[in-house]
Design a protein around this motif. Structure first.
Motif, PDB file in Angstrom:
ATOM      1  N   VAL B 174       0.793  -1.388  -0.184  1.00  0.00           N
ATOM      2  CA  VAL B 174       0.163  -0.254  -0.182  1.00  0.00           C
ATOM      3  C   VAL B 174       0.812   1.052   0.098  1.00  0.00           C
ATOM      4  O   VAL B 174       1.809   1.250   0.806  1.00  0.00           O
ATOM      5  CB  VAL B 174      -0.767   0.025   1.332  1.00  0.00           C
ATOM      6  CG1 VAL B 174      -1.770   1.281   1.360  1.00  0.00           C
ATOM      7  CG2 VAL B 174      -1.679  -1.274   1.074  1.00  0.00           C
ATOM      8  N   THR B 176       0.991   5.101   1.121  1.00  0.00           N
ATOM      9  CA  THR B 176       0.004   5.826   2.180  1.00  0.00           C
ATOM     10  C   THR B 176       0.195   7.345   1.649  1.00  0.00           C
ATOM     11  O   THR B 176       0.636   7.803   0.580  1.00  0.00           O
ATOM     12  CB  THR B 176       1.074   5.851   3.468  1.00  0.00           C
ATOM     13  OG1 THR B 176       2.240   6.911   3.204  1.00  0.00           O
ATOM     14  CG2 THR B 176       1.380   4.542   4.028  1.00  0.00           C
ATOM     15  N   ASP B 180       4.645   6.941   1.401  1.00  0.00           N
ATOM     16  CA  ASP B 180       5.457   5.775   1.975  1.00  0.00           C
ATOM     17  C   ASP B 180       5.062   4.555   1.378  1.00  0.00           C
ATOM     18  O   ASP B 180       3.784   4.728   1.268  1.00  0.00           O
ATOM     19  CB  ASP B 180       5.658   5.972   3.349  1.00  0.00           C
ATOM     20  CG  ASP B 180       6.092   6.991   4.189  1.00  0.00           C
ATOM     21  OD1 ASP B 180       7.111   7.594   3.439  1.00  0.00           O
ATOM     22  OD2 ASP B 180       5.697   7.378   5.060  1.00  0.00           O
ATOM     23  N   ILE B 181       5.836   3.555   1.465  1.00  0.00           N
ATOM     24  CA  ILE B 181       5.336   2.124   0.750  1.00  0.00           C
ATOM     25  C   ILE B 181       4.940   1.374   2.109  1.00  0.00           C
ATOM     26  O   ILE B 181       6.212   1.119   2.663  1.00  0.00           O
ATOM     27  CB  ILE B 181       6.188   1.837  -0.405  1.00  0.00           C
ATOM     28  CG1 ILE B 181       6.287   2.666  -1.182  1.00  0.00           C
ATOM     29  CG2 ILE B 181       5.638   0.316  -0.616  1.00  0.00           C
ATOM     30  CD1 ILE B 181       7.441   2.448  -2.547  1.00  0.00           C
ATOM     31  N   TRP B 182       4.030   0.767   2.312  1.00  0.00           N
ATOM     32  CA  TRP B 182       3.700  -0.129   3.501  1.00  0.00           C
ATOM     33  C   TRP B 182       3.909  -1.586   2.657  1.00  0.00           C
ATOM     34  O   TRP B 182       2.938  -1.861   1.843  1.00  0.00           O
ATOM     35  CB  TRP B 182       2.666   0.044   4.144  1.00  0.00           C
ATOM     36  CG  TRP B 182       2.223  -1.137   5.142  1.00  0.00           C
ATOM     37  CD1 TRP B 182       3.219  -1.624   6.015  1.00  0.00           C
ATOM     38  CD2 TRP B 182       1.119  -1.728   5.148  1.00  0.00           C
ATOM     39  NE1 TRP B 182       2.568  -2.695   6.750  1.00  0.00           N
ATOM     40  CE2 TRP B 182       1.272  -2.783   6.349  1.00  0.00           C
ATOM     41  CE3 TRP B 182      -0.172  -1.783   4.692  1.00  0.00           C
ATOM     42  CZ2 TRP B 182       0.380  -3.818   6.835  1.00  0.00           C
ATOM     43  CZ3 TRP B 182      -1.208  -2.504   5.208  1.00  0.00           C
ATOM     44  CH2 TRP B 182      -1.060  -3.701   6.133  1.00  0.00           C
ATOM     45  N   ARG B 183       4.767  -2.394   2.966  1.00  0.00           N
ATOM     46  CA  ARG B 183       5.067  -3.673   2.255  1.00  0.00           C
ATOM     47  C   ARG B 183       4.734  -4.673   3.216  1.00  0.00           C
ATOM     48  O   ARG B 183       5.390  -5.235   3.860  1.00  0.00           O
ATOM     49  CB  ARG B 183       6.507  -3.963   1.671  1.00  0.00           C
ATOM     50  CG  ARG B 183       6.903  -2.948   0.494  1.00  0.00           C
ATOM     51  CD  ARG B 183       8.108  -3.277  -0.285  1.00  0.00           C
ATOM     52  NE  ARG B 183       8.509  -2.598  -1.350  1.00  0.00           N
ATOM     53  CZ  ARG B 183       8.943  -1.378  -1.261  1.00  0.00           C
ATOM     54  NH1 ARG B 183       9.346  -0.854  -0.138  1.00  0.00           N
ATOM     55  NH2 ARG B 183       9.328  -0.730  -2.429  1.00  0.00           N
ATOM     56  N   LYS B 186       2.482 -10.772   2.733  1.00  0.00           N
ATOM     57  CA  LYS B 186       2.885 -11.838   3.021  1.00  0.00           C
ATOM     58  C   LYS B 186       1.724 -12.976   2.849  1.00  0.00           C
ATOM     59  O   LYS B 186       0.563 -12.604   2.941  1.00  0.00           O
ATOM     60  CB  LYS B 186       3.188 -12.051   4.686  1.00  0.00           C
ATOM     61  CG  LYS B 186       4.378 -11.008   4.943  1.00  0.00           C
ATOM     62  CD  LYS B 186       4.615 -11.059   6.576  1.00  0.00           C
ATOM     63  CE  LYS B 186       5.901 -10.254   6.735  1.00  0.00           C
ATOM     64  NZ  LYS B 186       6.289 -10.332   8.337  1.00  0.00           N
ATOM     65  N   LEU B 197      -4.453  -3.945   9.840  1.00  0.00           N
ATOM     66  CA  LEU B 197      -4.287  -2.679   9.179  1.00  0.00           C
ATOM     67  C   LEU B 197      -4.908  -3.235   7.558  1.00  0.00           C
ATOM     68  O   LEU B 197      -5.124  -2.622   6.553  1.00  0.00           O
ATOM     69  CB  LEU B 197      -2.997  -2.284   8.829  1.00  0.00           C
ATOM     70  CG  LEU B 197      -2.446  -1.878  10.255  1.00  0.00           C
ATOM     71  CD1 LEU B 197      -0.769  -1.169  10.239  1.00  0.00           C
ATOM     72  CD2 LEU B 197      -3.309  -0.617  11.049  1.00  0.00           C
ATOM     73  N   VAL B 201      -7.604  -1.252   5.047  1.00  0.00           N
ATOM     74  CA  VAL B 201      -7.437  -0.871   3.717  1.00  0.00           C
ATOM     75  C   VAL B 201      -8.349  -1.428   3.016  1.00  0.00           C
ATOM     76  O   VAL B 201      -8.787  -0.761   2.144  1.00  0.00           O
ATOM     77  CB  VAL B 201      -6.065  -0.877   3.530  1.00  0.00           C
ATOM     78  CG1 VAL B 201      -5.729  -0.659   1.727  1.00  0.00           C
ATOM     79  CG2 VAL B 201      -4.900  -0.222   4.224  1.00  0.00           C
ATOM     80  N   GLY B 209      -5.277   4.682   1.782  1.00  0.00           N
ATOM     81  CA  GLY B 209      -3.844   4.387   0.986  1.00  0.00           C
ATOM     82  C   GLY B 209      -4.401   3.523  -0.475  1.00  0.00           C
ATOM     83  O   GLY B 209      -5.586   3.483  -0.725  1.00  0.00           O
TER      84      GLY B 209
END
Lengths: 495, 495
Positions: B174, B176, B180-183, B186, B197, B201, B209
């Motif tokens: 995602v 933000t 920023d990148i939320w990786r 998994k 989270l 989303v 995001g």
């Protein structure tokens, strides 16, 4: 420290004297102040037991007004210190145990509405009485409450088929940090009206709101269930068996548990009474002839034992045919080399009793460094191949107690110190180093340091180290937005 | 109004000229500015098409720095105006369509990782090529993207068995609001490390995001599938049939769709070419003898048609036996009075074609006041008994077009004006009043005003009226915490 008297008297006025108990020498209330694993023993201003959602809201408003932290507590079965107060003696334990009524069952909608303090087994029983199934099942089901189950998104033995607590919840009633009540006890399977606040609260370990009631998903009771106890030559065979079982049985595969040789040996050593249980699995037990004196050899020498659980709306004979076809294929592929299939309810229960005895045997074997790791099931063999030798090299003579929910990629991977070192000393001295080795492999393989037990107090610092900084920022921002004063379960979960 | 030139030149510098298109008379870019239902036609500074997650993050940072709102867009198939810009001409449309690669498939973990711009049908095909199933299926699957599917938590025809998009997602990547990148791509089935989270989303409609990639849950391909087309005498029979089917088929029941007589009649009127499809269902079609000239009578006169979808890991003959046993029981209980079971893939597809023709027939029949309501399935009959007469009393001559996912308690409940009033006039004049009648019943029965389509622009005001004030407060607090500048999909979803 602020004078606690005004808060205590306000609580007594709101709830009645009996609902506000202060720990004392006469009444130490240890069941509310110490965790099940006995790793944390806290203090508290009081243990408060409201009898309704409105009383929970009143307690929250009073504590917020006095700047007092609240530790919500159900059955106090947290394995990560999430449900006991800290050592300051300044917090309130808010017990939900008096909110223990089943409010409604809707068989046509396959749903039921219960208060948060209902014990999990009570919820299972209430569903069963209507011919329905609430499938969540775990070791502490006789004492854990549904509110705690949801606050921690509990898992258990039926996740493969039915999902974790989150997937079994349709609606919630929640008391917010401001003492407002959010009522959304809806029995809807589809609802795209707004942010997924339900799933945000589920698994938030009491830090965003206090669950006071829930609407749960039910299933029809299966017509038949069978278990298979299987001997696997190695872990790659066990994961290949998982793939084959999912392909051939699909949703009739309800669970797949794996046990390495060492935890099975621990049950033999510490729970000799299990031998009688194991005898139920001997062929002789089937026809009522004299019992043999020893359990099946596979229990003693299997590199990996797999317990495969199945359930079906079809008659038992049909399920048995499917299961036997699977096992024949697994034998021919060399994925298993010995197999027992349950022939009656006693055998089914005996197989599960062997699996469920492991945590008790562990407890009798002494303290260990415990982990509840998850990796994609395809990477379980790689995890074990990397981690076990690394531990044995770092701590010669240590033993790994590995068992758990292979079907979900979730292993309880516990490390027992060398025989020449007392268990408490190993824990005190080497816990951090052991965690470092285990969690490094977990991270390298795209896994999690907490698959089902949660974070609580035990893993709060580790969480900050093992998740993306963005996730930590988001968690803090959400906590600050919904509980700006930090009243709810302070210093738990959120790094 | 701020000068857009600096932002546009910065975007061109970051992404290249071809990736930043401004609508013009020569290139109106209407496919990006108008919604599928043609209710909303917006303007935009530019349609921006980044080619990577990093480029998406760069676009977000630039827009945030210039105070420019971003409308994320996948296949632009929103039914609630969630993916088109407003009329100001000041927003940027951020198209994810160039992020269209399948990144990885892990057959042993039953998971696949894809970029957000992959079209749903492409994802289904990639899974099928590995012998696996990505079960999400809906009308726009040929053009909607997986990012949009997740941003809106799409539902479709297989929810009963496999759940909505949320339940089919294991991990997300995602961008933000801060760029920023939320990786967290998994592939874990259990992960209790921190707030949920991912599910926050999912369904947030691009307001928290921007989904750039996802790890999805796969299933083994079923060995067999069969559909039944059933004539139900009344809606109570249809809901009782649902209960019986769940009990007898459990997870082999994959979908249960219901169609009232009027939408079926609309398909006959507006899509005469369907008659050829329906003929595939005649017994004569089975043995290759001359086709009859008319489709089965049940298609013309059923009070309710139910389409029951099944799939199984067992051979077709075994599934057929289970399905026929169910239908025999339903016939004997009077829940159905006529039944066709598919005998080949052509018949299976023909049954679905009849169901899937309804939205197109509706479109040809003219504009309607549309609803996507959900109530507990046990309350569907009560909803219809209360709502249909109330509408007919308020708007004499109006017709209700009711069909949908009965198995999930989700109906598309659309209201067609009286024959003597042009459809656009009915919509313009009476939409609010019609909504008032429908939503009052939904609320009284514990339902939702949006079961699967989401809120977007169409239902944003209605959401504030139909959810608890606490939920609105929480949504606003979370939006302010994660996107304080309001850059992401402004004035959509959040009331």
């Amino acid at each position: 420290m602020p004078d606690p008297a005004p808060l205590l008297s306000a609580l007594r006025e709101a709830l009645g004297d009996a609902a506000v108990r202060c720990p004392s020498a006469d009444e130490p209330l240890l069941a509310h102040l110490q965790d099940w694993r006995q790793r944390y023993r806290g203090l508290a201003l009081a243990v408060v037991s409201p009898a309704s959602t409105e009383e929970v809201a009143a307690v929250v408003r009073l504590c917020a007004a006095h700047g007092t932290g609240i530790v919500p507590q159900g059955g106090n079965t947290s394995l990560v210190g999430g449900a006991v107060p800290d050592e300051s003696g300044q917090q309130i334990v808010l017990s939900l145990q008096r909110l223990n009524r089943v409010l409604d069952i809707d068989p046509l909608n396959l749903s039921m509405t219960v208060q948060a303090g209902c014990v999990l087994a009570q919820v299972q029983d209430a569903a069963r009485a209507e011919g329905l199934l609430f499938p969540l099942s775990l070791a502490s089901e006789g004492s854990c409450t549904i509110g705690g189950v949801l606050a921690t998104n509990a898992g258990g033995t039926q996740v493969l088929r039915y999902g974790m607590a989150r997937e079994l919840c349709l609606g919630l009633e929640v008391v917010t940090a401001q003492g407002d009540i959010w009522r959304k006890l809806k029995g809807l399977r589809k609802d795209n009206s707004g942010y997924d606040l339900r799933d945000l609260v589920i698994g938030s370990e009491g830090t965003l709101g206090i669950v006071t009631a829930a609407c749960l998903k039910l299933y029809p009771q299966p017509a038949s269930r069978l278990a298979g106890l299987l001997r696997c030559p190695h872990i790659d065979a066990a994961t290949a068996l998982l793939q084959l079982a999912r392909q051939q049985l699909d949703a009739e595969l309800t669970g797949l548990e794996a046990m390495a040789a060492h935890p099975v040996a621990l049950t033999h050593r510490h729970l000799p009474q299990l031998a009688a249980v194991a005898q139920a699995l001997m062929p002789a037990a089937l026809d009522g002839t004299a019992a043999t004196t020893a359990p099946p050899a596979m229990l003693a020498d299997a590199p990996w034992l797999v317990l495969l659980d199945t359930a079906s709306p079809r008659p038992e004979a049909a399920l048995r045919a499917s299961l036997e076809a699977l096992l024949a294929e697994a034998l021919s592929q060399g994925l298993i080399d010995e197999a027992l299939v349950s022939h009656n309810e006693a055998q089914y229960r005996a197989m599960w009793a062997l699996r469920e005895a492991i945590p008790m045997a562990e407890k009798l074997a002494g303290q260990m460094v415990k982990h509840d790791i998850g990796v994609p099931s395809s990477r379980i063999p790689a995890f074990l191949r990397a981690t076990v030798p690394a531990l044995q090299q770092a701590f010669p003579g240590c033993q790994v107690v590995c068992f758990g929910h292979l079907g979900d990629g979730n292993l309880h991977f516990n490390v027992q110190g060398p025989p020449d070192m007392p268990a408490p000393a190993f824990l005190a001295t080497h816990e951090q180093a052991v965690n470092g080795i285990v969690y490094a492999q977990v991270q390298a393989l795209g896994g999690t340091i907490s698959a089902e037990h949660g974070i609580g107090r035990l893993k709060r610092e580790a969480l900050a180290d093992h998740q993306e900084p963005v996730a930590t920022q988001w968690m803090r921002a959400i906590k600050a937005a919904l509980d700006p004063a930090g009243t709810l379960n302070p210093r738990r979960l959120v790094p």
